[in-house]
Scaffold this motif. Structure first.
Motif, PDB file in Angstrom:
ATOM      1  N   ALA A 178       0.824  -1.219   0.000  1.00 23.59           N
ATOM      2  CA  ALA A 178       0.000   0.000   0.000  1.00 23.59           C
ATOM      3  C   ALA A 178       0.855   1.264   0.000  1.00 23.59           C
ATOM      4  O   ALA A 178       0.369   2.352  -0.312  1.00 23.59           O
ATOM      5  N   MET A 179       2.130   1.139   0.330  1.00 25.67           N
ATOM      6  CA  MET A 179       2.995   2.311   0.447  1.00 25.67           C
ATOM      7  C   MET A 179       3.831   2.560  -0.815  1.00 25.67           C
ATOM      8  O   MET A 179       4.609   3.522  -0.858  1.00 25.67           O
ATOM      9  N   GLY A 180       3.690   1.706  -1.835  1.00 24.67           N
ATOM     10  CA  GLY A 180       4.556   1.797  -3.007  1.00 24.67           C
ATOM     11  C   GLY A 180       3.920   2.572  -4.151  1.00 24.67           C
ATOM     12  O   GLY A 180       2.768   2.350  -4.496  1.00 24.67           O
ATOM     13  N   GLY A 181       4.682   3.483  -4.757  1.00 23.70           N
ATOM     14  CA  GLY A 181       4.169   4.219  -5.913  1.00 23.70           C
ATOM     15  C   GLY A 181       4.087   5.698  -5.626  1.00 23.70           C
ATOM     16  O   GLY A 181       4.048   6.128  -4.468  1.00 23.70           O
ATOM     17  N   ASP A 182       4.036   6.481  -6.697  1.00 26.41           N
ATOM     18  CA  ASP A 182       4.056   7.940  -6.567  1.00 26.41           C
ATOM     19  C   ASP A 182       2.819   8.470  -5.855  1.00 26.41           C
ATOM     20  O   ASP A 182       2.841   9.555  -5.285  1.00 26.41           O
ATOM     21  N   HIS A 183       1.718   7.712  -5.920  1.00 28.35           N
ATOM     22  CA  HIS A 183       0.472   8.210  -5.348  1.00 28.35           C
ATOM     23  C   HIS A 183      -0.045   7.293  -4.237  1.00 28.35           C
ATOM     24  O   HIS A 183      -1.246   7.096  -4.078  1.00 28.35           O
ATOM     25  N   ALA A 184       0.920   6.743  -3.507  1.00 34.67           N
ATOM     26  CA  ALA A 184       0.548   5.866  -2.380  1.00 34.67           C
ATOM     27  C   ALA A 184       0.318   6.712  -1.134  1.00 34.67           C
ATOM     28  O   ALA A 184       0.928   7.768  -1.000  1.00 34.67           O
ATOM     29  N   PRO A 185      -0.542   6.264  -0.198  1.00 34.84           N
ATOM     30  CA  PRO A 185      -1.335   5.045  -0.305  1.00 34.84           C
ATOM     31  C   PRO A 185      -2.691   5.231  -1.005  1.00 34.84           C
ATOM     32  O   PRO A 185      -3.320   4.237  -1.344  1.00 34.84           O
ATOM     33  N   GLU A 186      -3.139   6.493  -1.247  1.00 35.09           N
ATOM     34  CA  GLU A 186      -4.541   6.656  -1.673  1.00 35.09           C
ATOM     35  C   GLU A 186      -4.875   5.900  -2.964  1.00 35.09           C
ATOM     36  O   GLU A 186      -5.857   5.150  -3.038  1.00 35.09           O
ATOM     37  N   VAL A 187      -4.029   6.082  -4.001  1.00 38.05           N
ATOM     38  CA  VAL A 187      -4.322   5.461  -5.289  1.00 38.05           C
ATOM     39  C   VAL A 187      -4.165   3.941  -5.223  1.00 38.05           C
ATOM     40  O   VAL A 187      -4.924   3.189  -5.838  1.00 38.05           O
ATOM     41  N   VAL A 188      -3.191   3.502  -4.428  1.00 38.18           N
ATOM     42  CA  VAL A 188      -2.961   2.062  -4.312  1.00 38.18           C
ATOM     43  C   VAL A 188      -4.147   1.401  -3.606  1.00 38.18           C
ATOM     44  O   VAL A 188      -4.637   0.342  -4.038  1.00 38.18           O
ATOM     45  N   VAL A 189      -4.621   2.039  -2.541  1.00 42.48           N
ATOM     46  CA  VAL A 189      -5.779   1.490  -1.835  1.00 42.48           C
ATOM     47  C   VAL A 189      -6.996   1.480  -2.772  1.00 42.48           C
ATOM     48  O   VAL A 189      -7.737   0.496  -2.845  1.00 42.48           O
ATOM     49  N   ALA A 190      -7.165   2.563  -3.534  1.00 44.31           N
ATOM     50  CA  ALA A 190      -8.286   2.610  -4.490  1.00 44.31           C
ATOM     51  C   ALA A 190      -8.194   1.447  -5.480  1.00 44.31           C
ATOM     52  O   ALA A 190      -9.191   0.783  -5.789  1.00 44.31           O
ATOM     53  N   GLY A 191      -6.984   1.189  -5.982  1.00 42.36           N
ATOM     54  CA  GLY A 191      -6.788   0.075  -6.914  1.00 42.36           C
ATOM     55  C   GLY A 191      -7.040  -1.264  -6.248  1.00 42.36           C
ATOM     56  O   GLY A 191      -7.614  -2.173  -6.859  1.00 42.36           O
ATOM     57  N   GLY A 192      -6.625  -1.369  -4.987  1.00 43.08           N
ATOM     58  CA  GLY A 192      -6.854  -2.606  -4.249  1.00 43.08           C
ATOM     59  C   GLY A 192      -8.338  -2.878  -4.063  1.00 43.08           C
ATOM     60  O   GLY A 192      -8.800  -4.016  -4.199  1.00 43.08           O
ATOM     61  N   VAL A 193      -9.093  -1.814  -3.755  1.00 41.29           N
ATOM     62  CA  VAL A 193     -10.544  -1.959  -3.580  1.00 41.29           C
ATOM     63  C   VAL A 193     -11.180  -2.403  -4.910  1.00 41.29           C
ATOM     64  O   VAL A 193     -12.006  -3.325  -4.954  1.00 41.29           O
ATOM     65  N   GLN A 194     -10.769  -1.757  -6.003  1.00 42.04           N
ATOM     66  CA  GLN A 194     -11.273  -2.139  -7.335  1.00 42.04           C
ATOM     67  C   GLN A 194     -10.972  -3.610  -7.629  1.00 42.04           C
ATOM     68  O   GLN A 194     -11.809  -4.340  -8.159  1.00 42.04           O
ATOM     69  N   ALA A 195      -9.745  -4.021  -7.301  1.00 35.89           N
ATOM     70  CA  ALA A 195      -9.340  -5.404  -7.585  1.00 35.89           C
ATOM     71  C   ALA A 195     -10.181  -6.387  -6.786  1.00 35.89           C
ATOM     72  O   ALA A 195     -10.665  -7.390  -7.312  1.00 35.89           O
ATOM     73  N   ALA A 196     -10.362  -6.074  -5.492  1.00 39.04           N
ATOM     74  CA  ALA A 196     -11.152  -6.970  -4.646  1.00 39.04           C
ATOM     75  C   ALA A 196     -12.573  -7.087  -5.180  1.00 39.04           C
ATOM     76  O   ALA A 196     -13.157  -8.175  -5.240  1.00 39.04           O
ATOM     77  N   ARG A 197     -13.111  -5.946  -5.619  1.00 35.15           N
ATOM     78  CA  ARG A 197     -14.489  -5.911  -6.116  1.00 35.15           C
ATOM     79  C   ARG A 197     -14.617  -6.629  -7.453  1.00 35.15           C
ATOM     80  O   ARG A 197     -15.475  -7.479  -7.635  1.00 35.15           O
ATOM     81  N   GLU A 198     -13.761  -6.292  -8.402  1.00 34.93           N
ATOM     82  CA  GLU A 198     -13.926  -6.807  -9.764  1.00 34.93           C
ATOM     83  C   GLU A 198     -13.364  -8.205  -9.972  1.00 34.93           C
ATOM     84  O   GLU A 198     -13.827  -8.944 -10.833  1.00 34.93           O
ATOM     85  N   LEU A 199     -12.320  -8.541  -9.224  1.00 37.37           N
ATOM     86  CA  LEU A 199     -11.686  -9.844  -9.455  1.00 37.37           C
ATOM     87  C   LEU A 199     -12.137 -10.887  -8.436  1.00 37.37           C
ATOM     88  O   LEU A 199     -11.850 -12.074  -8.589  1.00 37.37           O
ATOM     89  N   GLY A 200     -12.819 -10.419  -7.402  1.00 31.58           N
ATOM     90  CA  GLY A 200     -13.326 -11.356  -6.394  1.00 31.58           C
ATOM     91  C   GLY A 200     -12.232 -12.064  -5.611  1.00 31.58           C
ATOM     92  O   GLY A 200     -12.382 -13.224  -5.234  1.00 31.58           O
ATOM     93  N   VAL A 201     -11.117 -11.384  -5.403  1.00 32.71           N
ATOM     94  CA  VAL A 201     -10.034 -11.994  -4.623  1.00 32.71           C
ATOM     95  C   VAL A 201      -9.838 -11.206  -3.325  1.00 32.71           C
ATOM     96  O   VAL A 201     -10.314 -10.081  -3.193  1.00 32.71           O
ATOM     97  N   ALA A 202      -9.122 -11.821  -2.392  1.00 30.42           N
ATOM     98  CA  ALA A 202      -8.736 -11.096  -1.183  1.00 30.42           C
ATOM     99  C   ALA A 202      -7.488 -10.281  -1.489  1.00 30.42           C
ATOM    100  O   ALA A 202      -6.557 -10.782  -2.103  1.00 30.42           O
ATOM    101  N   VAL A 203      -7.501  -9.015  -1.083  1.00 30.85           N
ATOM    102  CA  VAL A 203      -6.329  -8.169  -1.284  1.00 30.85           C
ATOM    103  C   VAL A 203      -5.826  -7.722   0.087  1.00 30.85           C
ATOM    104  O   VAL A 203      -6.516  -7.006   0.810  1.00 30.85           O
ATOM    105  N   VAL A 204      -4.637  -8.187   0.433  1.00 31.88           N
ATOM    106  CA  VAL A 204      -4.048  -7.844   1.725  1.00 31.88           C
ATOM    107  C   VAL A 204      -3.253  -6.552   1.568  1.00 31.88           C
ATOM    108  O   VAL A 204      -2.294  -6.499   0.802  1.00 31.88           O
ATOM    109  N   LEU A 205      -3.670  -5.509   2.277  1.00 32.70           N
ATOM    110  CA  LEU A 205      -2.990  -4.219   2.173  1.00 32.70           C
ATOM    111  C   LEU A 205      -1.938  -4.113   3.264  1.00 32.70           C
ATOM    112  O   LEU A 205      -2.256  -4.170   4.460  1.00 32.70           O
ATOM    113  N   VAL A 206      -0.687  -3.937   2.840  1.00 36.84           N
ATOM    114  CA  VAL A 206       0.407  -3.873   3.806  1.00 36.84           C
ATOM    115  C   VAL A 206       0.984  -2.468   3.856  1.00 36.84           C
ATOM    116  O   VAL A 206       1.261  -1.871   2.814  1.00 36.84           O
TER     117      VAL A 206
END
Lengths: 336, 336
Positions: A7-35
């Protein structure tokens, strides 16, 4: 399926990463562990309706910064989000790891935390490259700036295993990036690697030139990490140059501005086909755990797509495919 | 001003080369000496109205073919159009040499026929690269696939001399192509060359990444001939990919097709700014005579523009500028 997201990696972390994680969990139906920093992550998560989604948070107190020297930082920051996240993969608690952070840091943390697959001399960073006919797989794009011929052979083996297993291409065409089509063209490195690749059981198609990558002549393009890094960054620059010059010329002509308005959806579709955010991220191949490195500038969609790549790699048995691929070459000095 | 044109060099020789030579003589007002098979050249010339133009023909019975091994072919074919043409420059009978033939052949023939400028370790092939703000100068793009750090320093000196003298840029910004902006990024070669360039009197701006070339961050980009060759061919491929994908998407949408029609002149102008035929050819720097290598696929306009580059280099005193540039570095072990 459980994917760890740094969750801390990237130029726009954590907000954009968390947003992407939420999208992934929703659309891909997988568990996303945010570290990462638990308080920061939970503050971001509070903005979403998370009912029925699995987004556990694991705290890590440190961050490998973009400006950090990778190996030193990984050694010094034992509680970094990368190290903590990779431990979850190592222990089997999760299936894959995704980070948009310092790519040298991911490499160092993965080497240290997961180790190399038996027989692999150097892990390689890979990427998808859009081509005329579809896409090709390019590696190494930055993990090893100085290479030996046998590394390039292994990049070919790993790339071929990836494309065969995950893209379903039965006999991927493997080319080596060089300065001319004929055998004998290129640098000392590529000429020696050519011989190794030719003598291997890969579907080796010989040298490919710079122009052949976007034209799609090979499914897998093997190169050293210096040249590969130049290739991906240059491609990005050329695309920006063309788009800027076209825009300039259009702005000078009222009629062309109307034309551009009418062509807007076509231009958008073309841009989409060339857009790195659609591809998500490149796998770090050769380490003992599925590890995906996303672009530092990733937006939420790119993060989601990087998680998708991670899921595909884990479900598709990428590690087994690489282990099997490299096994044929590890017990003999000379590859068959 | 007298420019020697290798009438037998290039994919469409001699017809297209002769056509380009005629255009050059007409538009630039210079004498163009056509070297090659006299009967073939004269048959081509017979199609034009040559009144008041100076287009002497010098016979050469042999041709260095695209498929020839350069060094061997130059040794074996003493009466090749390249060797005969370069002799005219060597003797002072002409001011410059242009060929769209086998570029390795031109390199070998020029090394053999003209020799190196004193102090120059390796001649380099250069090219103009269109950028957002104008253009930059890239070398080496193929003469030396395996380089040493001191070659890259000399490429910087030669490139800077060229851009200063011929483009009128007082203090050209010299960058070295690498994998990251920070000092310390890159391969062993680029890191060592970085130190030499930093300690030189050039206006060295440090590392540039692949994307920075088209974005125009440097006036001179120094790289080894392997990477440089990949850079120019890849750029060509990316441009073709983008144009093809855009065309595909436009064809799918009737409204976009109308839009494209309205934007046609803007698209044409943008293409023109990116078109290698406008740039003509790249100088082979470091040999004792102005030598321009044009693209093998050159059309008549590209040949004409290559002759223009040759005229500018000869008139602008390119050789003197390089001699002066390199002199400061030849008498001391460590560049100041």
């Amino acid at each position: 399926m459980k994917v760890v997201l740094d969750a801390m990696g990237g130029d726009h972390a954590p907000e954009v990463v968390v947003a992407g994680g939420v999208q992934a969990a929703r659309e891909l139906g997988v568990a996303v562990v945010l570290v990462g920093d638990k308080a920061l992550i939970e503050a971001e998560l509070a903005q979403y309706n998370l009912s029925a989604l699995s987004l556990p948070v694991v705290h890590a107190s440190q961050v490998i910064e973009m400006t950090d020297k990778p190996a030193e930082a990984v050694r010094a920051k034992k509680d970094s989000s990368m190290t903590v996240g990779l431990k979850l993969v190592k222990s089997g608690a999760a299936d894959a790891f995704v980070s948009a952070g310092n790519s040298g840091g991911v490499l160092a943390a993965a080497l240290f935390g997961l180790g190399r697959i038996q027989g692999i001399k150097r892990p390689a960073l890979s990427t998808f490259y859009p081509t005329l006919g579809g896409r090709c797989f390019v590696l190494d794009v930055g993990a090893n700036t100085d290479c030996r011929p046998e590394y390039l052979l292994q990049f070919g083996i790993m790339g071929s295993a990836y494309v065969q297993r995950l893209w379903g291409v039965p006999r991927p065409r493997v080319g080596i990036l060089s300065t001319g089509e004929e055998e004998g063209k290129g640098s000392t490195l590529t000429r020696e690697a050519y011989t190794l690749l030719k003598d291997s059981s890969l579907n080796f198609i010989g040298n490919v030139e710079g122009k052949d990558i976007p034209l799609g002549l090979a499914d897998v393009v093997v190169t050293d990490g210096f040249t590969g890094n130049v290739v991906i960054k240059l491609s990005e620059g050329v695309a920006r140059l063309i788009s800027s010059i076209l825009e300039e010329e259009i702005r000078r002509r009222p009629q062309a501005m109307l034309g551009a308005l009418l062509s807007r959806s076509a231009m958008g579709a073309a841009k989409g086909r060339l857009d790195y955010t659609e591809y998500g991220g490149g796998a770090l191949l050769g380490v003992k755990g599925v590890t995906i490195v996303a672009h530092g500038r990733s937006n939420a969609k790119a993060i989601k797509n990087a998680v998708r790549v991670a899921v595909q790699a884990a479900e598709g048995g990428l590690l087994t495919a690489i282990e099997q691929g490299v096994r044929g070459y590890t017990h003999s000095e000379v590859p068959k």
